[in-house]
Design a protein around this motif. Structure first.
Motif, PDB file in Angstrom:
ATOM      1  N   THR A 106       0.831  -1.206   0.000  1.00 30.28           N
ATOM      2  CA  THR A 106       0.000   0.000   0.000  1.00 30.28           C
ATOM      3  C   THR A 106       0.864   1.254   0.000  1.00 30.28           C
ATOM      4  O   THR A 106       0.610   2.199  -0.754  1.00 30.28           O
ATOM      5  CB  THR A 106      -0.948  -0.007   1.214  1.00 30.28           C
ATOM      6  OG1 THR A 106      -1.827  -1.135   1.115  1.00 30.28           O
ATOM      7  CG2 THR A 106      -1.783   1.260   1.248  1.00 30.28           C
ATOM      8  N   ASN A 109       2.237   1.854  -3.369  1.00 33.06           N
ATOM      9  CA  ASN A 109       1.274   2.248  -4.392  1.00 33.06           C
ATOM     10  C   ASN A 109       0.608   3.598  -4.154  1.00 33.06           C
ATOM     11  O   ASN A 109      -0.074   4.115  -5.047  1.00 33.06           O
ATOM     12  CB  ASN A 109       0.187   1.173  -4.529  1.00 33.06           C
ATOM     13  CG  ASN A 109       0.679  -0.031  -5.301  1.00 33.06           C
ATOM     14  OD1 ASN A 109       1.596   0.070  -6.110  1.00 33.06           O
ATOM     15  ND2 ASN A 109       0.087  -1.189  -5.047  1.00 33.06           N
ATOM     16  N   PHE A 115      -4.510   1.625  -6.163  1.00 26.17           N
ATOM     17  CA  PHE A 115      -3.984   0.462  -5.459  1.00 26.17           C
ATOM     18  C   PHE A 115      -5.139  -0.465  -5.132  1.00 26.17           C
ATOM     19  O   PHE A 115      -6.301  -0.058  -5.143  1.00 26.17           O
ATOM     20  CB  PHE A 115      -3.207   0.854  -4.197  1.00 26.17           C
ATOM     21  CG  PHE A 115      -4.017   1.516  -3.120  1.00 26.17           C
ATOM     22  CD1 PHE A 115      -4.691   0.772  -2.175  1.00 26.17           C
ATOM     23  CD2 PHE A 115      -4.079   2.897  -3.029  1.00 26.17           C
ATOM     24  CE1 PHE A 115      -5.430   1.380  -1.174  1.00 26.17           C
ATOM     25  CE2 PHE A 115      -4.804   3.524  -2.028  1.00 26.17           C
ATOM     26  CZ  PHE A 115      -5.481   2.761  -1.092  1.00 26.17           C
TER      27      PHE A 115
END
Length: 261
Positions: A106, A109, A115
């Motif tokens: 996460t 991204n 994401f």
């Protein structure tokens, strides 16, 4: 619009951020990131700053147990985070499976356009998206910011020194997950600090934030905002007042990360 999350913050807390939910139910991106060679470049460091931020260090206690294997680390990390966030908040906000891997993917991204929500380390923000007006006057309603109030309140109370100490202790696990993500020569702490810098540089759009629905899904009416990263869109969606509080905590976390290196 893309999914969101404060995600961050065990990386950003740790981010911060990665924080939230779909914007008017946008379709979920592919769950597995492409190889590193095909990923968009990492955001540039702050002007004049170093290109590499050493891994944070911490002094192990004599009786401290060795780190578990990455696949067996959820229980240990959750217990450590509960000591900082509180047991109730940890259960309420965090997804308890694959925690290190989900934080890493996460964070990586957040500077990209999207994401995968299924890989977020945080549970979805509750409530429905609040809007006002219609057609040319369609905009995010001021009360939409209230959906993010519990997250922001928790973030403001986080003891950054203790949080970064947990991150430093568990850093080999974060680095392993980052390498497995497709960065054999990368350093997760460098990526984390760069992502925080990316979020801190997010603009503060004029409110109310105008929306448009060119097809089925809502978009920001301003093309420049619509083209921004998933992480910055989290900040836009929570409102400028909440975003300012998040940025203040991110600055505190960044200082602790760099000083701990």
């Amino acid at each position: 619009m893309e999914p969101n999350r404060i995600a961050f913050v065990v990386a950003a807390g740790v981010g911060v951020a990665a924080a939230a939910w779909y914007f008017l139910r946008s379709p979920e991106p592919a769950p597995v990131p492409p190889p590193a060679a095909k990923l968009a470049p990492a955001p540039a460091p702050e002007p004049g700053g170093p290109e590499h931020y050493p891994a944070p260090t911490t002094q192990a206690e004599p009786a401290e147990k060795p780190l578990p294997a990455l696949d067996d680390s959820d229980g240990v990390l959750l217990a450590a985070l509960a000591s900082v966030l509180g047991r109730d908040a940890t259960g309420r906000f965090l997804v308890p499976e694959r925690l290190v891997r989900n934080i890493v993917v996460t964070v990586d991204n957040l500077p990209r356009r999207s994401f995968a929500m299924r890989l977020s380390p945080l549970k979805p923000v509750g409530g429905m998206l609040a809007t006002t007006g219609k057609d040319a006057s369609l905009a995010l309603a001021p009360e939409n910011a209230a959906r993010y109030a519990p997250w922001v309140s928790l973030l403001e109370k986080v003891d950054v020194k203790r949080l970064v100490a947990i991150y430093a202790r568990a850093y080999p696990l974060f680095q392993q997950a980052y390498v497995e993500l497709g960065y054999p020569d990368g350093h997760f702490n460098t990526r984390l600090v760069q992502v925080i810098d990316h979020l801190l540089a997010a603009p503060e759009p004029a409110e109310p934030l105008r929306l448009t629905v060119p097809h089925v899904l809502a978009e920001y009416a301003d093309p420049k905002l619509e083209a921004e990263s998933a992480g910055r869109k989290v900040l836009f969606r929570m409102g400028n007042a909440n975003a300012a509080k998040v940025k203040a905590k991110l600055r505190e976390i960044r200082r602790a990360l760099v000083d701990a290196g």
